[in-house]
Design a protein around this motif. Sequence first.
Motif, PDB file in Angstrom:
ATOM      1  N   MET A   1       0.851  -1.199   0.000  1.00 50.04           N
ATOM      2  CA  MET A   1       0.000   0.000   0.000  1.00 50.04           C
ATOM      3  C   MET A   1       0.877   1.236   0.000  1.00 50.04           C
ATOM      4  O   MET A   1       1.829   1.333   0.759  1.00 50.04           O
ATOM      5  CB  MET A   1      -0.878   0.032   1.256  1.00 50.04           C
ATOM      6  N   VAL A   2       0.546   2.168  -0.833  1.00 47.78           N
ATOM      7  CA  VAL A   2       1.313   3.411  -0.853  1.00 47.78           C
ATOM      8  C   VAL A   2       0.715   4.349   0.185  1.00 47.78           C
ATOM      9  O   VAL A   2      -0.472   4.639   0.150  1.00 47.78           O
ATOM     10  CB  VAL A   2       1.235   4.079  -2.247  1.00 47.78           C
ATOM     11  N   SER A   3       1.534   4.820   1.092  1.00 47.20           N
ATOM     12  CA  SER A   3       1.017   5.697   2.139  1.00 47.20           C
ATOM     13  C   SER A   3       0.572   7.014   1.523  1.00 47.20           C
ATOM     14  O   SER A   3       1.089   7.443   0.481  1.00 47.20           O
ATOM     15  CB  SER A   3       2.097   5.959   3.190  1.00 47.20           C
ATOM     16  N   ALA A   4      -0.401   7.658   2.174  1.00 44.40           N
ATOM     17  CA  ALA A   4      -0.927   8.924   1.654  1.00 44.40           C
ATOM     18  C   ALA A   4       0.193   9.942   1.525  1.00 44.40           C
ATOM     19  O   ALA A   4       0.244  10.740   0.587  1.00 44.40           O
ATOM     20  CB  ALA A   4      -2.019   9.438   2.577  1.00 44.40           C
ATOM     21  N   GLU A   5       1.118   9.860   2.483  1.00 45.61           N
ATOM     22  CA  GLU A   5       2.241  10.807   2.478  1.00 45.61           C
ATOM     23  C   GLU A   5       3.135  10.605   1.260  1.00 45.61           C
ATOM     24  O   GLU A   5       3.544  11.552   0.590  1.00 45.61           O
ATOM     25  CB  GLU A   5       3.054  10.575   3.743  1.00 45.61           C
TER      26      GLU A   5
ATOM     27  N   LYS B   1       2.302   9.149  -1.521  1.00 42.92           N
ATOM     28  CA  LYS B   1       1.528   9.457  -2.723  1.00 42.92           C
ATOM     29  C   LYS B   1       1.581  10.960  -2.992  1.00 42.92           C
ATOM     30  O   LYS B   1       1.795  11.403  -4.123  1.00 42.92           O
ATOM     31  CB  LYS B   1       0.078   9.023  -2.493  1.00 42.92           C
ATOM     32  N   LYS B   2       1.425  11.736  -1.914  1.00 44.87           N
ATOM     33  CA  LYS B   2       1.458  13.191  -2.037  1.00 44.87           C
ATOM     34  C   LYS B   2       2.826  13.632  -2.548  1.00 44.87           C
ATOM     35  O   LYS B   2       2.932  14.528  -3.403  1.00 44.87           O
ATOM     36  CB  LYS B   2       1.215  13.803  -0.652  1.00 44.87           C
TER      37      LYS B   2
ATOM     38  N   ILE C   1       5.887  14.920  -9.698  1.00 48.72           N
ATOM     39  CA  ILE C   1       5.564  14.805 -11.115  1.00 48.72           C
ATOM     40  C   ILE C   1       4.782  16.009 -11.627  1.00 48.72           C
ATOM     41  O   ILE C   1       4.771  16.280 -12.834  1.00 48.72           O
ATOM     42  CB  ILE C   1       4.825  13.489 -11.461  1.00 48.72           C
ATOM     43  N   LYS C   2       4.145  16.751 -10.704  1.00 52.73           N
ATOM     44  CA  LYS C   2       3.422  17.933 -11.154  1.00 52.73           C
ATOM     45  C   LYS C   2       4.357  19.136 -11.270  1.00 52.73           C
ATOM     46  O   LYS C   2       4.183  19.984 -12.134  1.00 52.73           O
ATOM     47  CB  LYS C   2       2.273  18.257 -10.191  1.00 52.73           C
ATOM     48  N   GLU C   3       5.340  19.200 -10.379  1.00 48.53           N
ATOM     49  CA  GLU C   3       6.233  20.360 -10.386  1.00 48.53           C
ATOM     50  C   GLU C   3       7.262  20.322 -11.505  1.00 48.53           C
ATOM     51  O   GLU C   3       7.883  21.327 -11.829  1.00 48.53           O
ATOM     52  CB  GLU C   3       7.001  20.437  -9.068  1.00 48.53           C
ATOM     53  N   ASN C   4       7.504  19.151 -12.054  1.00 46.07           N
ATOM     54  CA  ASN C   4       8.532  19.021 -13.081  1.00 46.07           C
ATOM     55  C   ASN C   4       7.923  18.466 -14.354  1.00 46.07           C
ATOM     56  O   ASN C   4       7.272  17.433 -14.330  1.00 46.07           O
ATOM     57  CB  ASN C   4       9.619  18.060 -12.602  1.00 46.07           C
ATOM     58  N   ARG C   5       8.131  19.137 -15.460  1.00 44.43           N
ATOM     59  CA  ARG C   5       7.460  18.732 -16.690  1.00 44.43           C
ATOM     60  C   ARG C   5       7.934  17.372 -17.175  1.00 44.43           C
ATOM     61  O   ARG C   5       7.155  16.576 -17.680  1.00 44.43           O
ATOM     62  CB  ARG C   5       7.654  19.803 -17.741  1.00 44.43           C
ATOM     63  N   VAL C   6       9.220  17.118 -16.994  1.00 43.89           N
ATOM     64  CA  VAL C   6       9.721  15.779 -17.307  1.00 43.89           C
ATOM     65  C   VAL C   6      10.392  15.255 -16.051  1.00 43.89           C
ATOM     66  O   VAL C   6      11.311  15.888 -15.536  1.00 43.89           O
ATOM     67  CB  VAL C   6      10.731  15.798 -18.476  1.00 43.89           C
ATOM     68  N   PHE C   7       9.889  14.153 -15.516  1.00 45.68           N
ATOM     69  CA  PHE C   7      10.432  13.625 -14.268  1.00 45.68           C
ATOM     70  C   PHE C   7      10.707  12.137 -14.386  1.00 45.68           C
ATOM     71  O   PHE C   7       9.907  11.397 -14.900  1.00 45.68           O
ATOM     72  CB  PHE C   7       9.443  13.892 -13.127  1.00 45.68           C
TER      73      PHE C   7
ATOM     74  N   GLN D   1       9.990   1.131  -3.602  1.00 47.17           N
ATOM     75  CA  GLN D   1       8.839   0.212  -3.597  1.00 47.17           C
ATOM     76  C   GLN D   1       7.553   0.961  -3.896  1.00 47.17           C
ATOM     77  O   GLN D   1       6.704   0.496  -4.642  1.00 47.17           O
ATOM     78  CB  GLN D   1       8.711  -0.470  -2.231  1.00 47.17           C
ATOM     79  N   GLY D   2       7.422   2.149  -3.294  1.00 51.10           N
ATOM     80  CA  GLY D   2       6.198   2.935  -3.430  1.00 51.10           C
ATOM     81  C   GLY D   2       5.861   3.317  -4.861  1.00 51.10           C
ATOM     82  O   GLY D   2       4.714   3.229  -5.296  1.00 51.10           O
ATOM     83  N   ILE D   3       6.874   3.751  -5.611  1.00 51.43           N
ATOM     84  CA  ILE D   3       6.601   4.198  -6.979  1.00 51.43           C
ATOM     85  C   ILE D   3       6.130   3.023  -7.841  1.00 51.43           C
ATOM     86  O   ILE D   3       5.281   3.180  -8.708  1.00 51.43           O
ATOM     87  CB  ILE D   3       7.822   4.923  -7.607  1.00 51.43           C
ATOM     88  N   LYS D   4       6.644   1.843  -7.587  1.00 47.13           N
ATOM     89  CA  LYS D   4       6.222   0.667  -8.354  1.00 47.13           C
ATOM     90  C   LYS D   4       4.762   0.338  -8.082  1.00 47.13           C
ATOM     91  O   LYS D   4       4.027  -0.100  -8.971  1.00 47.13           O
ATOM     92  CB  LYS D   4       7.098  -0.531  -7.997  1.00 47.13           C
TER      93      LYS D   4
END
Lengths: 80, 105
Positions: B1-5, B7-8, B14-20, B62-65
């Motif tokens: 499970m990805v923690s809410a933290e 995930k945030k 990914i929102k702050e950087n156009r290519v990440f 692990q979280g990003i996967k």
Amino acid sequence: MCQLLDPQLVTKIEERIAKALPGADVIMDDSDGMHMALEVKAAEFKGLMLVDQHRMVYKALDDLLASGELHSIMIKTKAN
Amino acid sequence: MVSAELKKKIEGLIKENRVFVFMKGTPEQPMCRFSMAVEQILHGMDVDFAGYNILEDEEMRQGIKEYTNWPTLPQVFIEGKFVGGADIIAELAENGELKKLLPKS
């Protein structure tokens, strides 16, 4: 991270792809000496974006990835 | 499970950087052949990108996967959207599709 072909692993991969994507063409190769390449051509890929095509392949190999037996592979997919 | 933290944190990056790119190593020093391939393709097209070195963060590794439901790294995001790994980026670069996805600088 490197992962080269191991005959047992190749068989496992082929079996899983055959199960998830019956009728698919599968080519496996590690001729670059460093990484395994898996090419899958399947009718099921038609209309899907590359990301989703690859996801289907990863899903088929899910248990191998979860156990760590497979950790690095280059995937190429094409709709048949 | 990805923690809410976590995930945030991911969504912020990914929102702050156009290519990440979530990668092994950094954009200046990739540490794996696949991460290096992505770096070479993007820099070869004069595209600057920001990266997250998952070698230094097991939780993110692990979280990003789990977040993208994608089992391998690197993972490339363009304009907040997950585009794929090294093999997809290479294929998109080859067929000209990558250029269309990239933000006009």
